[in-house]
Design a protein around this motif. Sequence first.
Motif: not given
Length: 493
Positions: A262-265, A304-307, A348-350, A387-388
């Motif tokens: 659970g870092g930046t993404s 992957c979860i960008n946000g 944080n993008g698509a 989101s996770f």
Amino acid sequence: MYFIGLDIGSSSVKVALVEQDTGKSVGVVLEPKEEMSMYAPEKGWAEQKPKDWWDCVCQGIKKIKKDHNVSKNEIVGIGISYQMHGLVIVDAKGEPLRKSIIWCDSRAVEIGNKAFQQIGEDYCQNHQLNSPANFTLSKLKWVQENEPETFAMVHKFMLPGDYIAFCLSGIINTTISGLSEAILWDFKDKRIASPVLDYFQIDGTLVPEVVETFAQQATVSKKGASESGLQEGTPILYRAGDQPNNALSLNVFHPGEVAATGGTSGVVYAVTNSLMVEEYERVNNFAHVNYASNGVQSIGKLLCINGAGIQYRWLMNNLSVASYEEMNQLAANVEVGSDGVCLIPFGNGAERMLLNQDVGTRLVNLNLNRHSKAHLCRAALEGIAFSFVYGIEIMKRDGIETKFIRAGNDNLFRSEIFANTIATLIGKEIEIYNTTGAIGAARACVLKDGDFSKFESYMKNDHVMTFMPFKDRVPYERAYHNWKKELELIIGK
């Protein structure tokens, strides 16, 4: 005697030293002190100099030896973890021909999309377990099309970890796991994916020799020794991309075991032995570290979860809050569900798991007369946790049955609200451990002899705590249902 672990990130290089007999972490150093430079000459591009990684490796090794008074002849093995999907190309002398096109560079997306259509959905699903997307071979094709003079001089292409191993040893090789992240491994036929090379018009001689993930892959050369401070002849015993390596660090090897970050993404990485894929446009599939073409067929499914953490950091920076701890305390004063406030954290993008839709961050149901920044803090933690859970539901449709989740003791998983929300909604325990990718890479050196029991014993003292699912799931389910309804209105489902 000691093992040394190298973790080649895009912001820094971590170097870890662990005791060979016990696996105890002696120390970890970070190079450079400030974040590593990244070059973005055009929108969507991200490049780094491979030699910068090597300089940081050498500085880090020398520093950790000095800090702990360890001599070069006491280091008996090297493990390497690295940022995935990066492209390094070298000439016949081993000199990089250009900066590395790294994992977050998106210039080759359309090349990958076109390949998916023309190679064929059936082949990609059954042989690659992925669409070609923005992976390493698509980036190499971009160089071929846009920098033909450079491409004409390419002797070999490598992943970032392969390049560091080459700097240490003078030998160019890679692993099956590495080939799979480049979209070059055929899971059905268990060999290099020649149809993909043929489609991209890439000569097979550019592909490095393949070695086992746990093996003596090479030894430190005279040149590598003089630059790094290691002893000539020290063996390189392990290499893997950062997400498979993170799973290894958490002792995640078997079907149903899940590693998360659970870092930046955010990342959910689940192990399976099934080649069945349904969600290959949302979830990436790679050969796990213990995959063998003639043995265990372990697949790592990566979502992957960008946000994720970037959303919480943005909120902290814009709420005049001093720390994450203060935010967590504010959030703890608000009931589950944030009094109806929902935060959709995809700014944080698509998002690949949303079929590459770029929906941004959305804040809904905010009442200016009732809600405060405490509600925003709670809504952010819940929204990222939701989101996770949403991603885990996608993976479940892809055949994953979660037994438990393991995560490192850092970033979002330090928040009780975040971890408890996920644990309660999926009905599974979340185990937290004090370990890092660099420590895991060092400990993996013991697996050269296949001693998984010893590896497991290494981490028994790392356990910090376990988050158990709450018995009363109703408020969490109600809050998740409300959040999911808002998300599906946005994405048009």
